[in-house]
Design a protein around this motif. Structure first.
Motif, mmCIF file in Angstrom:
data_model
loop_
_atom_site.group_PDB
_atom_site.id
_atom_site.type_symbol
_atom_site.label_atom_id
_atom_site.label_comp_id
_atom_site.label_asym_id
_atom_site.label_seq_id
_atom_site.Cartn_x
_atom_site.Cartn_y
_atom_site.Cartn_z
ATOM 1 N N PRO A 1 -10.115 30.137 -12.929
ATOM 2 C CA PRO A 1 -11.483 29.934 -13.414
ATOM 3 C C PRO A 1 -12.439 29.496 -12.303
ATOM 4 O O PRO A 1 -13.624 29.832 -12.346
ATOM 5 N N ILE B 1 -1.726 33.038 -18.454
ATOM 6 C CA ILE B 1 -1.560 32.465 -19.793
ATOM 7 C C ILE B 1 -0.401 33.150 -20.513
ATOM 8 O O ILE B 1 0.453 32.515 -21.121
ATOM 9 N N LEU C 1 -5.895 35.839 -14.749
ATOM 10 C CA LEU C 1 -5.906 34.640 -15.596
ATOM 11 C C LEU C 1 -5.154 34.918 -16.895
ATOM 12 O O LEU C 1 -4.315 34.117 -17.337
ATOM 13 N N ILE D 1 -3.675 29.230 -14.081
ATOM 14 C CA ILE D 1 -4.556 28.814 -15.172
ATOM 15 C C ILE D 1 -5.574 27.800 -14.682
ATOM 16 O O ILE D 1 -6.725 27.794 -15.114
#
Ligand code: HEM
Ligand SMILES: [Cu+2]
Lengths: 655, 205
Positions: free
Chosen positions: A244, A206, A202, A240
């Motif tokens: 999650p 970013i 992740l 992104i």
């Protein structure tokens, strides 16, 4: 006392299987050998200063790639062990329980610890060079990401000799993966290995999207970005938005196992089907995460080796961005059979077929780029050309699987196995190989040996079809996945035997590649900045690039800017005058990322065994590392002008 | 960028082309982090919505939730968001002690919020409505607890920041850090509004 130690040891260490004792011995020997070599040649300081604590994206990229190739080896050995077991009926090579572990580790390693890091390695090495930047947006975070990946992978692999491997498949569906049916620690290794490296992924997503948005060289508008950079951009969007989901899903599964939660349990209102939905809400986008960069590589390679700019630049960009969004609306095709009802199945069948359209557009664009180009059959181009038919067939069987009613026949059969290996190997692995061959000179300053590469190419390609084409038929003949035994009267034996031969051929192909790398390392010719007559900015700087990448930040005027420059030069038009060299702002190395990785490892290990005296210190270590970073202000420095000049002269002198 | 006086003087060559404003970079990255955090919370919200009626014969939201406490929590958190805004204003006017003062107020309010939440959790557990009682409760504790954990992490971060501000004053770097934490704090506020609506208000309805 002695007995209790013995009991503990036989529970803690995996015992009983000669294969594993063999592995134990070789791990110990390899570790001793590495320590001995490093100590003998006094290389510890060098390793620590130049590699382990580095924040240089090019070195981080190389570490990613090394680790990924190692994992490809481990995953490949797993594959060959499985193919050996099912080559014929009645082979007593792997016990059924052991077979379950092997397909689980094979799938998990290939996707999360082979494909992902190989991809991140290529991101790291090429993206800053390709957009004319000095580094990524957050070099420190980049190093943290690497270490999280690395310790995650190590933790996962440790399960092989300590505690026992996970065995609920790479998807780890509950209720099988719940404590009730899976009381060992294997699943915990699965959860924490992926969780820790997933946080790193992740962060990498970013990092690179910000790099691409903010760090492009002056003049490089978004629509002048090279295709590989665009593919990374699209991939980062998916990372992104998707990672999650994985983080939460694994956390919930862990809470079920660790703290008595009831998210996915069969009792107390839990809902195992929710896990399956969540897993694939990440899982489907994940396959596009790994394949889009491969598409980007093909685009670069096709353009370079056809000596033409890519056909349909805008449609390529548009196709990738559409894919990055639509990939979030197809997840249910992985479980049409779960019983969601005809309407819902129809919706997801249609979205799945829709996503084939932009992919098809890209295939035509590559073909049109080659059309009337002056094609050079170098290794990267060979892999690219091999990819196209392979991916077309894989894509078409994918559309067949997307026909929801038909999927009731195909589901979880060898038809599916053949399909996804065809897109994962033919699309992803071939692409990353093409990328490795293409950018290897940029990483190390020499090309990989062509002849050995051609051997590897043919073994891989012929092996691929020999291995996986029979599996389509096996699937239609009723052979389901994840089985380790079958009988003669099924009639599956001949095709399985052929399939295993194909797997061995791919194994030989891999050995040729190892030989190729070793041979070329010792015997090669140095190459200059631009060994392939390339088109984009990475070919304007030295091979390997100096730590600051570009002594003078380039100014970009066109797509394929370097090609445009070469054309201008050929016409006798002089380059724009260069501005003077200025001091270069660089990030300092940091010891925090490897220490933080170690702390995560300790914490993860503690969570796996539910040992608080491990996970509390581990998590504290993580927190302390973050605080230490927040309080350190002395994190960068300037390279003075005369040092830059000296480096540049040394580079020019050596070519 | 030219006003970077206090930043250890290593911005001597700020006219360098390849050099990007570090605060600007961090803010952009932080927005992407917040996007990923939105996804994280959306997943937790969806699991809660899927599981909220699966009480397995145990207590449901109507029996468990006590609105007065929740209203207090809301009030406190919203106020802390306001005071963190005041802190940013003080920072922009260059008033260091005011800035630290408002951060202290914000942190105290945040701590009060966490205290109330922990109190609520303890009460529920004592009534036999613990994490393992039902799927509903597992998802409740996880969703609300994750928000609480975010607030607690924010508290630690804020304390660290106050120390740095005390030592170094308002510099380009510390300014960037304050900007990020106030973004984070407002974000947690927004999440809480959703929690209040979906978990508590819809739960007692
Ligand atoms: C090198 C050639 C490869 C061979 C011979 C091979 C062979 C196999 C075999 C025999 C299985 C188990 C089938 C079963 O019993 O259900 C399997 C499963 C799988 N493979 Fe491969 N594989 C190869 C490469 C790859 C690659 C490159 C990837 C991904 C990038 C991959 C991903 C998977 C996954 C995800 C599974 C499913 C695991 C599970 O059922 O949980 N494989 N492969
Ligand atoms: Cu899918």
């Amino acid at each position: 006392m002695l007995d209790s130690i013995k009991d503990f040891a036989s529970w803690f260490f995996v015992t009983g299987d000669p294969l594993i004792y063999g592995a134990d011995v070789s791990i110990v020997l390899a570790t001793i050998a590495i320590f001995a070599v490093l100590t003998y040649f006094k290389k510890w300081g060098w390793l620590w200063r130049n590699w382990l604590t580095t924040v240089d994206h090019k070195k981080i990229g190389i570490m990613y790639i090394l680790a990924a190739l190692l994992m490809l080896f481990r995953g490949g050995v797993d594959a060959i062990m499985m193919r050996t077991q099912i080559a014929l009926p009645g082979i007593k090579f792997l016990e059924p329980e052991h077979y379950n572990q092997v397909f689980t580790t094979h799938g998990t390693i290939m996707i999360l610890f082979m494909a992902m890091p190989l991809m991140f390695g290529l991101f790291n090495i090429i993206i800053p060079l390709q957009i004319g930047a000095r580094d990524v947006a957050y070099p420190f975070l980049n190093s943290v990401s690497f270490w999280l990946f690395f310790v995650g992978a190590m933790l996962f692999n440790l399960s092989f000799v300590i505690g026992g491997s996970p065995d609920a498949g790479w998807t780890s569906y509950p209720p099988l993966s719940e404590l009730m049916h899976n009381p060992g620690v294997g699943e915990n290794f699965y959860i924490w290995g992926i969780q820790i490296s997933g946080i790193g992924s992740l962060a990498t997503g970013i990092n690179f999207i910000v790099t691409l948005i903010k760090m492009r060289a002056p003049g490089m508008t978004l629509m002048k970005m090279p295709m590989f950079s665009w593919s990374v951009f699209a991939t980062c969007i998916i990372i992104i938005l998707a990672f999650p989901i994985l983080t939460v899903t694994l956390a919930l599964l862990f809470l079920d196992r660790f703290a008595g939660g009831h998210f996915f349990t069969l009792d107390m209102g839990g809902n195992p089907m929710m896990y399956i939905n969540l897993f694939w809400m990440w899982g489907h986008p994940e396959v596009y995460i790994v394949v889009l960069p491969a598409f980007g590589i093909y685009s670069e390679v096709v353009a370079t080796f056809s000596r033409k700019s890519i056909f349909g630049y805008k449609s390529m960009v548009f196709a990738m961005l559409v894919i990055s969004i639509v990939s979030f609306f197809t997840w249910l095709h992985h479980f049409f059979t779960m019983g969601s009802g005809a309407d819902i199945n129809a919706f997801f069948a249609i979205t799945t077929m829709i996503i084939a359209i932009p992919t098809g557009v890209k295939i035509f664009n590559w073909l049109f780029t080659m059309y009337r180009g002056r094609i050079r059959f170098e290794l990267p181009m060979m892999w690219t050309i091999a990819f196209i038919p392979c991916f077309v067939v894989g894509g078409m069987t994918g559309v067949m699987l997307a026909v929801a009613p038909a999927d009731f026949q195909f589901h979880n059969s060898y038809f599916l196995i053949a399909h996804f290996h065809q897109v994962l190997i033919g699309g992803v692995v071939f692409g990353y190989f093409a990328g490795l061959y293409y950018w290897w000179p940029k990483m190390f300053g020499f090309k990989l040996n062509h002849k050995l590469g051609v051997w590897a190419f043919w073994f891989w390609n012929i092996g691929f079809y020999v291995c996986f084409m029979p599996q389509y038929s096996l699937g239609l003949m009723g052979m389901t996945r994840r089985i380790s035994e079958y009988t003669w009267d099924t009639g599956w034996a001949p095709l399985n035997f052929i399939s295993t031969i194909g797997a061995l051929m791919m194994g030989i192909g891999f050995l040729f590649q190892v030989a190729q790398i070793l041979y070329s390392t010792f015997k090669h010719k140095k190459v200059g900045n631009d060994p392939w007559d390339g088109r984009t900015l990475e070919w304007t700087t030295a091979s390997p690039a100096p730590e600051y990448n570009f002594a003078i930040t380039p100014h970009v005027h066109a797509v394929d800017d370097w090609w445009a420059t070469k054309e201008r030069r050929a016409k006798g038009i002089a380059d724009d005058p260069l501005p003077p060299i200025e001091p270069i702002h660089m990030p300092k190395n940091s010891i925090i990322p490897p220490i933080m990785g170690l702390a995560w490892f300790v914490a993860g290990f503690g969570f796996v065994f539910d040992w608080w005296w491990f996970y509390i210190p581990g998590m504290l270590g993580v927190a302390i590392c973050m605080i230490a970073r927040s309080f350190s202000y002395d994190t960068d420095y300037y390279i003075p002008v005369d040092e830059v000049k000296r480096t540049e002269e040394a580079i020019r002198g050596s070519v | 960028m030219a006003q970077t006086v206090a930043h250890k003087g290593n911005h001597a060559a700020d006219h360098d082309h390849g050099h990007h404003d570090p605060n600007d970079l961090k803010v952009v990255g932080f927005w992407f982090f917040l996007i990923s955090d939105v996804i994280l919370f959306s997943v937790l919200f969806s699991t809660f919505i899927v599981l909220r009626n699966n009480t397995a014969g145990g207590p449901d939201g109507k029996e468990l939730f006590e609105l007065p406490g929740v209203i207090w929590e809301t009030f406190i958190l919203l106020t802390s968001s306001f005071t963190s805004g005041l802190a940013t204003l003080a920072m922009n006017r260059g008033k260091k002690s005011q800035l630290i003062g408002w951060l202290v107020v914000t942190a105290i309010l945040g701590a009060a919020f966490v205290g109330l939440e922990v109190n609520e959790f303890v009460k529920m557990v004592n009534e036999g409505a613990g994490f393992s009682r039902s799927a509903f409760l597992s998802s409740f504790f996880t969703l609300v607890g994750t928000h609480g954990l975010h607030v607690s992490v924010g508290l630690c971060w804020m304390i660290g920041l106050m120390i740095q501000l005390g030592r170094r004053g308002i510099t380009e770097t510390t300014k960037g850090k304050v900007t990020l934490i106030s973004l984070y704090w407002h974000f947690l506020d927004v999440i809480w509004i959703f929690l209040l609506t979906i978990v508590y208000l819809m739960g007692v309805m």
